[in-house]
Design an enzyme around this catalytic site. Structure first.
Site, short mmCIF file in Angstrom:
data_model
loop_
_atom_site.label_atom_id
_atom_site.label_comp_id
_atom_site.label_asym_id
_atom_site.label_seq_id
_atom_site.Cartn_x
_atom_site.Cartn_y
_atom_site.Cartn_z
N THR A 329 10.85 -10.37 -16.61
CA THR A 329 9.54 -10.38 -17.30
C THR A 329 8.47 -10.21 -16.26
O THR A 329 8.33 -11.04 -15.36
CB THR A 329 9.29 -11.69 -18.04
OG1 THR A 329 10.40 -11.92 -18.89
CG2 THR A 329 8.04 -11.64 -18.87
N ASP A 371 1.07 1.13 12.35
CA ASP A 371 0.62 0.43 11.14
C ASP A 371 1.69 -0.52 10.58
O ASP A 371 1.42 -1.31 9.68
CB ASP A 371 0.18 1.42 10.05
CG ASP A 371 -1.28 1.82 10.22
OD1 ASP A 371 -1.97 1.21 11.04
OD2 ASP A 371 -1.72 2.76 9.53
N1 GLY Z 1 -3.82 4.44 9.81
C1 GLY Z 1 -4.79 3.68 9.16
C2 GLY Z 1 -4.38 3.25 7.80
O1 GLY Z 1 -3.67 3.97 7.12
O2 GLY Z 1 -4.70 2.16 7.40
#
Ligand code: GLY
Length: 523
Positions: A329, A371
Site C-alpha cells: 500500500t 555526485d
Molecule cells: N552535477 C550537479 C548536479 O547534477 O546536481
C-alpha cells in the site's frame, strides 16, 4: 539557435534539442555531448513528462572506488581523473525527446551546432578568461589543450574557436542517430580514452545506456501547480517540500530580503537538505519516498519546530522519518506559439567536467561520479553530504540537484525556470518561484535580484554581496544564525534563464550573472 528554430516553424521541443546540441559547441563549460541532463516538458494540451538522461556509474564501478586502504577519500579521484566520468546520457536523451515530441528532422536540429563547430565562433572576453583559467587543469590532456588553447597559449577575445573533431562527432550523430555516439567511431574513441587514462567506461556501458521517461514531481503552491524533476534529481522533491513549508507563512508581508523572510527560507532549506542526504538517490536502486517528501502534512510536521525568533543548529536537525509502510500500500525554458513548454537542465558536473577531451572526438567528458556519496557523510565538491541512498553501485545514477521546473497557473504555463549551480540550484529555483508568486516581481527582477543559500551542512548562510543589508545581517545574527558568508566567487549564485507569461505574450530573461547568455524576443 533556439529562437531561429522557433522562427523556422519548429516547436519548443525542437528548439530545446537544437539548443542542447549548440551548447555543446558554444558553452563547453557545461553544454555537452558526454554529460547528462534533465528535461521537463509540458505540452500544449497540459500533459507533463520528464526525460532523465542523467549519467550513470559504469558496470565495473564499485562502492569504495574513491577510497584508499585506510578508507579515506582520495582527493581529486572523483572529480579530475578518468575515473570521475559517468556513462554519458545527453545524446540518447536529446534524440529520444526529438523522436517523441519534436517535429523537425535530426538533420535540422543538428545543423546549427555542426556549422558552429565547423566554421567556429568568436570567443568573447568572458569565455577567453574562463578558458585561460582552465588551462592548468587541462595541461596533462593533449586533446583538451588542442581544442581549448591556441597551441598551448590562451585564446584571446576575438579569436575564432573551430572544433573540427567535435563537428565530426556531431555529424556522426546527425547521420546515424544514437549509433553515431554509443557505437562506431565515437564509442571506440571514448573507450580508447578510458583505457589510456585508467577509466572504466566500456562498449557495454555505452550500448546499454538508455534515457528514461519519468513522471514529474507535482506540487501546489498558493494556487499554482509546480511541475519539476523527480529522482534521480533531488531538485523537484526538495523544491516542493520547501514550498510546502513556506506556504503557511505570509512571505509577501515579510518582504523580499527581510530578516524574517531570509530566516524562514533558511530554516526550510536546512530541513529539506538534511532529508536529501538521507532519503534521495536513484529510484531504480532505492525506494525514494517522493510522495512523502512532497506531502503537505509531512512539511507541516517537519517544520513544527520552526522558531520565528531563533535559528536552529544544523547539528540538531536530523533527517525526517516516518513509520514503515507496508510494501503493498503506497501513495508519488522554452515555449512555442502552441503553448508547448520545456525546462531543460544539462551538465558535465563541475565547470568543463573532468577537463578531459576524449582524443579525436572533440568532446569534454563529465565528472559526474562526484555526485555520488564516495563515503557516508563526507562532502562532495558542493559540500553536499550523502549516505547509503546515494552510494556508488554499478549502473546506478548519481543523485542530482538539477531542478528544471514549470509553474502552471489556471491551466496555463506561467513560468519556466531552473538553474546551474550544484547544490544552489534548488534554492535558486525556489527563490525564482517565491519572487514571482509571493513578492510579485516581474521576470527581470525575479531573475536578477540577489540570492541567499543554505544547505543544512555546512551550517552557513551564503549571500550575494548586495543581497542582505547590514541591518538584516544584524537581525539574523541576533536570531542565532551563524556563518553569514558573502558568496566568494566573482559570478553570482546560479544562472536562472527563465521565461514567463506576461500580458500579450512571454518575457524571456537571461540571467545577468552570466554575461554570455541571451533570451529570444518577447512577443
Ligand atoms: N552535477 C550537479 C548536479 O547534477 O546536481
Amino acid at each position: 539557435v533556439g529562437a531561429d528554430i522557433l522562427r523556422g516553424g519548429g516547436n519548443a521541443i525542437d528548439a530545446a534539442v537544437a539548443t542542447g546540441f549548440a551548447l555543446a559547441v558554444t558553452h563547453p563549460s557545461a553544454g555537452n555531448l558526454a554529460g547528462g541532463g534533465f528535461m521537463v516538458i509540458r505540452l500544449a494540451d497540459g500533459a507533463v513528462i520528464t526525460n532523465d538522461h542523467r549519467e550513470r556509474a559504469p558496470i565495473t564501478a564499485t562502492r569504495d572506488m574513491y577510497l584508499d586502504q585506510a578508507g579515506n577519500v582520495i582527493p581529486g579521484l572523483s572529480t579530475y581523473s578518468h575515473l570521475a566520468v559517468g556513462v554519458p546520457g545527453t545524446v540518447d536523451g536529446l534524440l529520444s525527446v526529438l523522436d517523441k515530441y519534436g517535429t523537425m528532422s535530426r538533420d535540422a536540429v543538428l545543423r546549427p551546432a555542426i556549422r558552429m563547430a565547423q566554421k567556429g565562433f568568436v570567443i568573447d572576453r568572458d569565455m577567453a578568461r574562463d578558458l585561460e583559467a582552465q588551462l592548468p587543469g587541462m595541461q596533462k590532456y593533449p586533446a583538451s589543450m588542442q581544442v581549448f588553447s591556441n597551441q598551448g597559449k590562451p585564446w584571446q577575445p576575438g579569436d575564432v574557436l573551430v572544433q573540427k573533431d567535435l563537428a565530426r562527432t556531431l555529424d556522426l550523430i546527425r547521420k546515424r542517430g544514437r549509433a553515431g555516439f554509443y557505437a562506431g567511431r565515437t564509442a571506440d574513441l571514448l573507450v580508447a580514452e578510458m583505457q589510456r587514462g585508467g577509466g572504466l567506461i566500456s562498449h557495454a556501458d555505452l550500448s546499454e545506456y538508455q534515457s528514461v521517461w519519468r513522471t514529474p514531481v507535482i506540487g501546489q503552491y498558493r494556487g499554482h501547480q509546480i511541475v519539476s524533476m523527480p529522482p534521480p534529481s533531488s531538485g523537484g522533491a526538495l523544491l516542493v517540500q520547501m514550498l510546502n513549508m513556506l506556504e503557511p507563512f505570509d512571505l509577501k508581508k515579510m518582504g523580499y530580503g527581510s530578516a524574517d523572510a531570509v530566516h524562514l527560507m533558511v530554516e526550510a532549506e536546512r530541513r529539506a537538505y538534511a532529508d536529501r542526504a538521507e532519503h534521495l538517490g536513484d529510484p531504480d536502486y532505492i525506494k525514494v519516498p517522493v510522495e512523502r517528501l512532497a506531502d503537505k502534512l509531512y512539511a507541516k510536521r517537519r517544520f513544527a519546530d520552526f522558531n520565528p525568533a531563533r535559528a536552529s543548529r544544523s547539528t540538531d536537525i536530523g533527517a525526517g522519518s516516518w513509520p514503515a509502510e507496508s510494501p503493498d500500500t503506497t501513495h508519488a525554458s522554452f515555449i512555442d506559439k502552441e503553448g508547448n513548454a520545456v525546462a531543460y537542465t544539462t551538465t558535465l558536473n563541475l565547470s568543463y567536467g573532468s577537463k578531459i577531451v576524449a582524443a579525436g572526438t572533440g568532446m569534454l567528458l563529465n565528472n559526474e561520479m562526484d555526485d555520488f556519496s564516495a563515503k557516508p557523510d563526507t562532502p562532495n565538491a558542493f559540500g553536499l553530504l550523502g549516505r547509503e541512498a546515494n552510494a556508488i553501485a554499478p549502473r546506478k545514477r548519481m543523485l542530482s540537484s538539477m531542478t528544471p521546473t514549470i509553474v502552471v497557473k489556471d491551466g496555463k504555463t506561467l513560468l519556466i525556470t531552473g538553474s546551474p549551480g550544484g547544490s544552489t540550484i534548488i534554492t535558486t529555483t525556489l527563490q525564482l518561484i517565491v519572487n514571482v508568486i509571493d513578492h510579485g516581481m516581474d521576470l527581470s527582477d525575479a531573475v536578477s535580484s540577489p540570492r541567499v543559500h543554505h544547505q543544512w551542512q555546512p551550517d552557513v548562510i551564503l549571500y550575494e554581496k548586495q543581497g542582505l543589508s547590514p541591518d538584516t545581517l544584524q537581525k539574523l545574527t541576533e536570531r542565532g544564525h551563524q556563518g553569514l558568508t558573502p558568496w566568494p566567487y566573482p559570478r553570482g549564485i546560479g544562472d536562472a534563464n527563465s521565461v514567463m507569461r506576461v500580458d500579450g505574450g512571454f518575457a524571456g530573461m537571461a540571467d545577468p550573472r552570466n554575461p554570455g547568455g541571451a533570451a529570444g524576443p518577447t512577443r
